[in-house]
Design a protein around this motif. Sequence first.
Motif, PDB file in Angstrom:
ATOM      1  N   ALA A  72      -6.773   7.544  -9.220  1.00 50.40           N
ATOM      2  CA  ALA A  72      -6.587   7.001  -7.879  1.00 50.40           C
ATOM      3  C   ALA A  72      -5.700   5.765  -7.969  1.00 50.40           C
ATOM      4  CB  ALA A  72      -7.945   6.637  -7.275  1.00 50.40           C
ATOM      5  N   HIS A 107      -0.284  13.365  -3.247  1.00 51.29           N
ATOM      6  CA  HIS A 107      -0.861  12.423  -2.277  1.00 51.29           C
ATOM      7  C   HIS A 107      -1.999  11.646  -2.936  1.00 51.29           C
ATOM      8  CE1 HIS A 107      -2.777  10.843   1.306  1.00 51.29           C
ATOM      9  NE2 HIS A 107      -1.625  11.070   1.918  1.00 51.29           N
ATOM     10  N   PRO A 108      -2.056  10.351  -2.704  1.00 47.61           N
ATOM     11  CA  PRO A 108      -3.083   9.548  -3.391  1.00 47.61           C
ATOM     12  C   PRO A 108      -4.523   9.947  -3.066  1.00 47.61           C
ATOM     13  CG  PRO A 108      -1.951   8.230  -1.733  1.00 47.61           C
ATOM     14  CD  PRO A 108      -1.206   9.527  -1.847  1.00 47.61           C
ATOM     15  N   ARG A 109      -4.753  10.445  -1.883  1.00 47.34           N
ATOM     16  CA  ARG A 109      -6.134  10.835  -1.527  1.00 47.34           C
ATOM     17  C   ARG A 109      -6.581  12.114  -2.219  1.00 47.34           C
ATOM     18  NH1 ARG A 109      -7.133   9.259   4.764  1.00 47.34           N
ATOM     19  NH2 ARG A 109      -6.874   7.037   4.440  1.00 47.34           N
ATOM     20  N   THR A 110      -5.638  13.000  -2.494  1.00 49.89           N
ATOM     21  CA  THR A 110      -5.991  14.267  -3.132  1.00 49.89           C
ATOM     22  C   THR A 110      -5.777  14.242  -4.643  1.00 49.89           C
ATOM     23  OG1 THR A 110      -3.790  15.137  -2.619  1.00 49.89           O
ATOM     24  CG2 THR A 110      -5.568  15.647  -1.056  1.00 49.89           C
ATOM     25  N   ARG A 111      -5.138  13.202  -5.123  1.00 48.79           N
ATOM     26  CA  ARG A 111      -4.808  13.113  -6.553  1.00 48.79           C
ATOM     27  C   ARG A 111      -6.049  13.209  -7.456  1.00 48.79           C
ATOM     28  NH1 ARG A 111      -0.878   8.640  -6.509  1.00 48.79           N
ATOM     29  NH2 ARG A 111       0.375  10.103  -5.335  1.00 48.79           N
ATOM     30  N   ALA A 115       1.033   4.387  -2.773  1.00 49.16           N
ATOM     31  CA  ALA A 115       0.812   5.777  -2.402  1.00 49.16           C
ATOM     32  C   ALA A 115       1.889   6.701  -2.944  1.00 49.16           C
ATOM     33  CB  ALA A 115       0.746   5.899  -0.882  1.00 49.16           C
ATOM     34  N   ARG A 128      -5.760  -0.656  -5.749  1.00 47.78           N
ATOM     35  CA  ARG A 128      -5.486  -1.441  -4.547  1.00 47.78           C
ATOM     36  C   ARG A 128      -5.407  -2.909  -4.910  1.00 47.78           C
ATOM     37  NH1 ARG A 128      -8.854   1.480   0.185  1.00 47.78           N
ATOM     38  NH2 ARG A 128      -8.254   3.556  -0.403  1.00 47.78           N
ATOM     39  N   ARG A 179       0.835  -1.206   0.000  1.00 47.00           N
ATOM     40  CA  ARG A 179       0.000   0.000   0.000  1.00 47.00           C
ATOM     41  C   ARG A 179       0.872   1.260   0.000  1.00 47.00           C
ATOM     42  NH1 ARG A 179      -5.354   0.652   3.386  1.00 47.00           N
ATOM     43  NH2 ARG A 179      -5.901  -0.805   1.781  1.00 47.00           N
TER      44      ARG A 179
END
Length: 135
Positions: free
Chosen positions: A130, A71-75, A12, A133, A8
């Motif tokens: 994103a 950052h992966p969450r904001t990408r 990221a 996973r 993970r």
Amino acid sequence: MTLLPSSRAEAARPTLGVLLLAALFVGAGTLHVLTPRFFDQIVPPGLPLSPRAATLLSGAAELAGGLGLLHPRTRPAARWGLLALLVAVFPANIYMAQAPERFQVSPAVAWGRLPLQPLLMWMVWRAGRAARRRL
């Protein structure tokens, strides 16, 4: 051999391409804020914002989008914001291409920027996905 990240944390991490694209937008945003006069000149007339407000707003959007790619969450949000920004600033590129001498830019540079815009949009589209996973 798997093409997916092995952890993970690895998923990221931004790729080299994402890092370079982020640097491009952060650099451009920094230039808009630190040296706004040139960018003020290429804001097409008739916008509901002053040229300085448009320059600073686009610079802030470039900074936020570039940093958001890291950052992966904001990408994914950065992807959509940067795509909207690239569409919004395209008229300034057209405006500059129509009279490059007014902006002390060579016609080749002014016109050459136009086809680069869709390429940049494609790069943002790809970079802003994103992270996948592993199952």
